[in-house]
Motif scaffolding. Structure first.
Motif, PDB file in Angstrom:
ATOM      1  N   ALA A  39      10.092   7.431   2.186  1.00 53.19           N
ATOM      2  CA  ALA A  39       9.964   8.871   1.937  1.00 53.19           C
ATOM      3  C   ALA A  39       8.930   9.172   0.862  1.00 53.19           C
ATOM      4  CB  ALA A  39      11.322   9.451   1.549  1.00 53.19           C
ATOM      5  N   ILE A  40       8.869   8.328  -0.149  1.00 45.78           N
ATOM      6  CA  ILE A  40       7.966   8.634  -1.260  1.00 45.78           C
ATOM      7  C   ILE A  40       6.510   8.466  -0.828  1.00 45.78           C
ATOM      8  CG2 ILE A  40       7.581   6.420  -2.461  1.00 45.78           C
ATOM      9  CD1 ILE A  40       8.577   7.961  -5.009  1.00 45.78           C
ATOM     10  N   ASN A  41       6.292   7.758   0.273  1.00 51.93           N
ATOM     11  CA  ASN A  41       4.936   7.602   0.792  1.00 51.93           C
ATOM     12  C   ASN A  41       4.623   8.591   1.908  1.00 51.93           C
ATOM     13  OD1 ASN A  41       3.724   5.357  -0.701  1.00 51.93           O
ATOM     14  ND2 ASN A  41       5.489   4.226   0.085  1.00 51.93           N
ATOM     15  N   ARG A  42       5.521   9.556   2.117  1.00 53.97           N
ATOM     16  CA  ARG A  42       5.287  10.548   3.160  1.00 53.97           C
ATOM     17  C   ARG A  42       3.973  11.289   2.881  1.00 53.97           C
ATOM     18  NH1 ARG A  42       9.969  13.325   2.985  1.00 53.97           N
ATOM     19  NH2 ARG A  42       9.028  14.838   1.615  1.00 53.97           N
ATOM     20  N   GLY A  43       3.111  11.322   3.891  1.00 50.33           N
ATOM     21  CA  GLY A  43       1.845  12.028   3.730  1.00 50.33           C
ATOM     22  C   GLY A  43       0.783  11.228   3.007  1.00 50.33           C
ATOM     23  N   LYS A  44       1.136  10.018   2.593  1.00 52.26           N
ATOM     24  CA  LYS A  44       0.136   9.166   1.940  1.00 52.26           C
ATOM     25  C   LYS A  44      -0.282   8.048   2.888  1.00 52.26           C
ATOM     26  CE  LYS A  44       2.055   9.827  -2.689  1.00 52.26           C
ATOM     27  NZ  LYS A  44       2.910   9.164  -3.671  1.00 52.26           N
ATOM     28  N   LYS A  45      -1.377   7.414   2.543  1.00 48.94           N
ATOM     29  CA  LYS A  45      -1.837   6.286   3.348  1.00 48.94           C
ATOM     30  C   LYS A  45      -0.941   5.082   3.080  1.00 48.94           C
ATOM     31  CE  LYS A  45      -6.072   3.828   4.348  1.00 48.94           C
ATOM     32  NZ  LYS A  45      -5.408   3.270   5.512  1.00 48.94           N
ATOM     33  N   PHE A 104      -1.702  -2.076   2.602  1.00 45.14           N
ATOM     34  CA  PHE A 104      -1.088  -3.392   2.494  1.00 45.14           C
ATOM     35  C   PHE A 104      -0.751  -3.743   1.047  1.00 45.14           C
ATOM     36  CE2 PHE A 104      -3.243  -3.323   6.532  1.00 45.14           C
ATOM     37  CZ  PHE A 104      -2.238  -3.762   7.368  1.00 45.14           C
ATOM     38  N   THR A 105      -0.183  -2.761   0.345  1.00 42.42           N
ATOM     39  CA  THR A 105       0.369  -3.044  -0.979  1.00 42.42           C
ATOM     40  C   THR A 105       1.886  -3.075  -0.826  1.00 42.42           C
ATOM     41  OG1 THR A 105       0.318  -0.683  -1.407  1.00 42.42           O
ATOM     42  CG2 THR A 105      -1.512  -1.986  -2.278  1.00 42.42           C
ATOM     43  N   TRP A 106       2.574  -3.671  -1.795  1.00 43.96           N
ATOM     44  CA  TRP A 106       4.031  -3.781  -1.694  1.00 43.96           C
ATOM     45  C   TRP A 106       4.658  -2.397  -1.566  1.00 43.96           C
ATOM     46  CZ3 TRP A 106       4.766  -8.249  -0.108  1.00 43.96           C
ATOM     47  CH2 TRP A 106       4.211  -9.378  -0.693  1.00 43.96           C
ATOM     48  N   ALA A 107       5.651  -2.316  -0.686  1.00 43.74           N
ATOM     49  CA  ALA A 107       6.323  -1.027  -0.469  1.00 43.74           C
ATOM     50  C   ALA A 107       7.142  -0.631  -1.698  1.00 43.74           C
ATOM     51  CB  ALA A 107       7.208  -1.114   0.770  1.00 43.74           C
ATOM     52  N   ILE A 108       7.708  -1.615  -2.402  1.00 43.52           N
ATOM     53  CA  ILE A 108       8.588  -1.312  -3.529  1.00 43.52           C
ATOM     54  C   ILE A 108       8.170  -2.139  -4.738  1.00 43.52           C
ATOM     55  CG2 ILE A 108      10.955  -1.319  -4.366  1.00 43.52           C
ATOM     56  CD1 ILE A 108      11.764  -1.263  -1.358  1.00 43.52           C
ATOM     57  N   LYS A 109       7.939  -1.455  -5.828  1.00 39.69           N
ATOM     58  CA  LYS A 109       7.689  -2.169  -7.080  1.00 39.69           C
ATOM     59  C   LYS A 109       8.849  -1.887  -8.030  1.00 39.69           C
ATOM     60  CE  LYS A 109       2.675  -1.716  -6.676  1.00 39.69           C
ATOM     61  NZ  LYS A 109       2.527  -0.445  -5.936  1.00 39.69           N
ATOM     62  N   ASN A 110       8.906  -2.658  -9.107  1.00 37.25           N
ATOM     63  CA  ASN A 110      10.058  -2.546  -9.994  1.00 37.25           C
ATOM     64  C   ASN A 110      10.236  -1.170 -10.604  1.00 37.25           C
ATOM     65  OD1 ASN A 110      11.487  -4.916  -9.813  1.00 37.25           O
ATOM     66  ND2 ASN A 110      10.058  -6.006 -11.156  1.00 37.25           N
ATOM     67  N   ASN A 111       9.131  -0.527 -10.990  1.00 38.71           N
ATOM     68  CA  ASN A 111       9.302   0.803 -11.596  1.00 38.71           C
ATOM     69  C   ASN A 111       9.735   1.847 -10.568  1.00 38.71           C
ATOM     70  OD1 ASN A 111       6.830   0.364 -10.513  1.00 38.71           O
ATOM     71  ND2 ASN A 111       5.680   1.585 -11.996  1.00 38.71           N
ATOM     72  N   ASP A 112       9.441   1.578  -9.270  1.00 37.58           N
ATOM     73  CA  ASP A 112       9.977   2.466  -8.231  1.00 37.58           C
ATOM     74  C   ASP A 112      11.497   2.434  -8.265  1.00 37.58           C
ATOM     75  OD1 ASP A 112       7.444   3.007  -7.333  1.00 37.58           O
ATOM     76  OD2 ASP A 112       7.471   1.411  -5.826  1.00 37.58           O
ATOM     77  N   TYR A 119       6.343 -12.434   6.368  1.00 31.87           N
ATOM     78  CA  TYR A 119       7.292 -11.935   5.370  1.00 31.87           C
ATOM     79  C   TYR A 119       6.588 -10.972   4.411  1.00 31.87           C
ATOM     80  CZ  TYR A 119      10.474 -11.868   1.404  1.00 31.87           C
ATOM     81  OH  TYR A 119      11.296 -11.461   0.388  1.00 31.87           O
ATOM     82  N   CYS A 120       5.420 -11.386   3.938  1.00 36.74           N
ATOM     83  CA  CYS A 120       4.656 -10.515   3.044  1.00 36.74           C
ATOM     84  C   CYS A 120       4.272  -9.221   3.758  1.00 36.74           C
ATOM     85  CB  CYS A 120       3.396 -11.220   2.536  1.00 36.74           C
ATOM     86  SG  CYS A 120       3.763 -12.598   1.454  1.00 36.74           S
ATOM     87  N   PHE A 121       3.840  -9.375   5.011  1.00 40.27           N
ATOM     88  CA  PHE A 121       3.436  -8.193   5.780  1.00 40.27           C
ATOM     89  C   PHE A 121       4.582  -7.181   5.888  1.00 40.27           C
ATOM     90  CE2 PHE A 121       3.448  -6.157  10.005  1.00 40.27           C
ATOM     91  CZ  PHE A 121       2.328  -5.349   9.857  1.00 40.27           C
ATOM     92  N   PHE A 122       5.795  -7.657   6.187  1.00 39.72           N
ATOM     93  CA  PHE A 122       6.934  -6.745   6.326  1.00 39.72           C
ATOM     94  C   PHE A 122       7.278  -6.059   5.003  1.00 39.72           C
ATOM     95  CE2 PHE A 122       8.401  -9.471  10.071  1.00 39.72           C
ATOM     96  CZ  PHE A 122       7.857  -8.593  10.989  1.00 39.72           C
ATOM     97  N   GLY A 123       6.860  -6.667   3.903  1.00 34.56           N
ATOM     98  CA  GLY A 123       7.151  -6.077   2.605  1.00 34.56           C
ATOM     99  C   GLY A 123       6.142  -5.042   2.154  1.00 34.56           C
ATOM    100  N   THR A 124       5.038  -4.912   2.888  1.00 38.41           N
ATOM    101  CA  THR A 124       4.036  -3.913   2.492  1.00 38.41           C
ATOM    102  C   THR A 124       4.438  -2.537   3.002  1.00 38.41           C
ATOM    103  OG1 THR A 124       2.751  -4.213   4.500  1.00 38.41           O
ATOM    104  CG2 THR A 124       2.187  -5.625   2.624  1.00 38.41           C
ATOM    105  N   LYS A 125       3.733  -1.521   2.503  1.00 34.31           N
ATOM    106  CA  LYS A 125       3.984  -0.156   2.975  1.00 34.31           C
ATOM    107  C   LYS A 125       3.769  -0.061   4.474  1.00 34.31           C
ATOM    108  CE  LYS A 125       2.826   1.972  -1.390  1.00 34.31           C
ATOM    109  NZ  LYS A 125       1.790   2.641  -2.197  1.00 34.31           N
TER     110      LYS A 125
END
Lengths: 264, 299
Positions: free
Chosen positions: A106-112, A115-123, B147-153
């Motif tokens: 949800a927090i990425n709604r409307g954003k690109k 290939f960065t991590w979906a969740i980081k610690n501060n999230d 695994y890394c791929f599934f973890g990305t946005k």
């Protein structure tokens, strides 16, 4: 803020099952408006919300948000402006994914979404704080599958998700109808809090006339694909279920068809 | 003794099928699509790799092109499904049939030999233990990358597409695009397994992909049964699938060794998969004991 200009939607056009679901509807919402929508089954309430959200293309008319024409925009692109909660608690969240994963979607709604991590610690900290305010004990369950939660919990999370990333418009399609009365009241209270805190322009469909009266600054009633009542401001504050029913009889010239609306 | 001797070879082939099953896992489990392209794209991977190597290419670029060709197969299925609105299962069948012709054209005949004695292949059934090590490394790299791929946005959006499409769109995810990417990715992995299979067996044959989807599904199902109630992240799940591939192939070799008519093998594979696919339905229909709590809620 939101402008509907002569929206028409016809299902099964040119067949025996043809149904004019929205009949030349026009509606303008001001910034910060909280509109409740009532009407019998098949009145066109959900169709109107889905037309705004872009679930299907409309057959005529224009939809504008802040002056931008979004009529031709596909659903996933409109999502940038619109947060949604559905009637079915299963619809608003991904059951097989964790709470934090759902929130990160949800927090990425409307954003690109690269290939960065979906969740980081501060999230996680942010999600925890948001969940804590729901007061449902979900803040310690970030890595719980959403599918394991109750309907009320899921709707509350969906509400949180819908309010993330500053949507211009919040669409609530009978989002308490599938819940038991106590949970429904709780989710409604959370709704009110979230809407007020974020100053969200909101459209809320409900089958419960009292809820429609108690919430928001404007009430519209729909019947047969048209808006037949539009009550705002002081006039809305003075509404009662009886006066609403009476107004309905006067305008539509028929008895209110839905028992659910009467009893609710 | 004969059976024991066959085990390293069976395990190596199992690993190759396990890699293929990872491709099936991406569509069947992650995207919730039944994609039948794999019967064709597996052979495409074999054919492209074999032909390029026969033409004098080095094994690595040959495998890369094979993977890209496989991704192209998935792309076609994806466009059939999303752009043209054809149900996923039919889209896969159509591409599979297209690929039958395409694969014949790639090879110019029904099969192409790729003998390890003449060509500098990565793995070969002539050196089974060597092949086992190389294949295990491939699996580790593949599982880690995915695994890394599934973890990305992007990867999370792809998983959401498979899990709840309506929700995904409401969260601004282009579900069609993610389905196409997922199908391409899946068939790229399948083609990789094809390229490895061609090297291992020393040939590419137009018939080699027949029933691949069923073997892939079998591996996925066996994998799920193996990991059971273990804590599940994608490393565990995908490792389970690969182990499922090995188990499948070891059992396969064993029943052949025990003298089962090999003509019946495909039927038995399909029946075993059918039974396991039916389990959730059977459980729900015949073994469902309503819990008291739910009953009172609905009343």
């Amino acid at each position: 803020m939101l402008e509907l200009k002569n929206i028409t939607k016809i299902f099964n056009a040119n067949t025996v099952n043809e149904k004019v679901a929205l009949n030349d509807i026009s509606l303008t919402l001001e910034d910060g408006d909280f509109v409740t929508v009532i009407g019998g089954n098949g009145a066109g309430k959900s169709t109107m919300l889905n037309a705004i959200a872009g679930t299907f293309p409309v057959d005529g008319g224009q939809i504008l948000i802040d002056g931008t024409d979004i009529t031709k925009l596909p659903e996933h692109k409109r999502a940038k402006f619109i947060g949604r909660v559905f009637q079915d608690p299963m619809t608003g969240t991904a059951a097989d994914m964790w709470i934090e994963e759902n929130m990160s979607l949800a927090i990425n709604r409307g954003k690109k979404r690269g290939f960065t991590w979906a969740i980081k610690n501060n999230d996680r900290e942010l999600y925890k704080q948001m969940l804590k305010r729901l007061d449902l004990g979900l803040e310690d369950r970030l890595s719980t599958k959403v599918g394991l939660l109750s309907g009320g919990q899921r709707q509350a999370i969906t509400l949180l998700m819908a309010s993330m990333n500053d949507p211009k418009l919040l669409l609530l399609d009978e989002h308490t109808a599938a819940l038991d009365p106590k949970t429904a009241a709780k989710v409604l209270a959370i709704t009110r809090e979230i809407v007020e805190e974020n100053h969200l322009t909101t459209i809320m469909i409900t089958h419960n006339m009292q809820d429609a009266i108690n919430h928001g600054n404007r009430l519209i009633m729909m019947n047969a694909g048209k808006i037949i009542l539009d009550i705002k401001g002081e006039e809305k504050k003075a509404l009662t279920v009886e006066s609403l029913l009476e107004a309905f009889h006067k305008t539509s010239g028929s008895a209110f068809a839905s028992d659910r609306a009467l009893l609710g | 003794m004969g059976l024991l001797n066959a085990m390293p070879g069976a395990a190596a082939q199992g690993l190759i099928w396990g890699i293929m099953a990872i491709g099936v896992y991406i569509t069947f489990k992650v995207l919730d699509l039944a994609d039948l392209t794999v019967d064709g794209s597996m052979v495409t991977g074999m054919a492209v790799c074999a032909m390029l190597m026969a033409a004098g290419w080095n094994v690595w670029p040959a495998m890369l092109i094979a993977v890209l060709a496989g991704m192209g197969c998935g792309l076609v299925t994806g466009l059939f499904h999303t752009l043209m609105g054809i149900p996923a299962i039919l889209s896969g069948i159509l591409t599979q049939l297209i690929l039958w012709s395409v694969n014949l054209k790639i090879m110019g005949k029904a099969n192409q030999a790729l003998p390890a004695r003449t060509f500098d292949v990565l793995i070969s059934q002539l050196e089974k233990y060597h092949a086992l090590v190389i294949l295990a490394l491939f699996c580790v790299v593949l599982v880690t990358l995915l695994y890394c791929f599934f973890g990305t946005k992007f990867g999370a959006a792809l998983r959401a597409t498979g899990c709840n499409e309506k929700m995904a769109r409401a969260q601004g995810i282009n579900t069609d695009m993610h389905k196409v990417v997922g199908l391409a990715l899946s068939n790229g992995v399948v083609a990789l397994s094809g390229a490895l299979m061609a090297q291992y067996s020393g040939k590419a044959d137009i018939n080699d992909g027949r029933g691949a989807i069923v073997i892939g599904l079998a591996a996925v199902i066996i994998g799920e049964a193996i990991i059971g109630k273990m804590p599940q992240n994608y490393i565990v799940r995908m490792t389970g699938v690969i182990v499922g591939g090995i188990v499948y192939y070891v059992v396969y070799q064993t029943v052949i060794f025990l003298g089962l008519d090999t003509d019946l093998l495909k039927m038995l594979s399909a029946l075993v998969v059918a039974v396991f696919l039916a389990v959730p339905h059977l459980k729900k229909t015949y073994f469902n004991k309503p819990r008291k709590k739910e009953v009172s809620k609905n009343a």
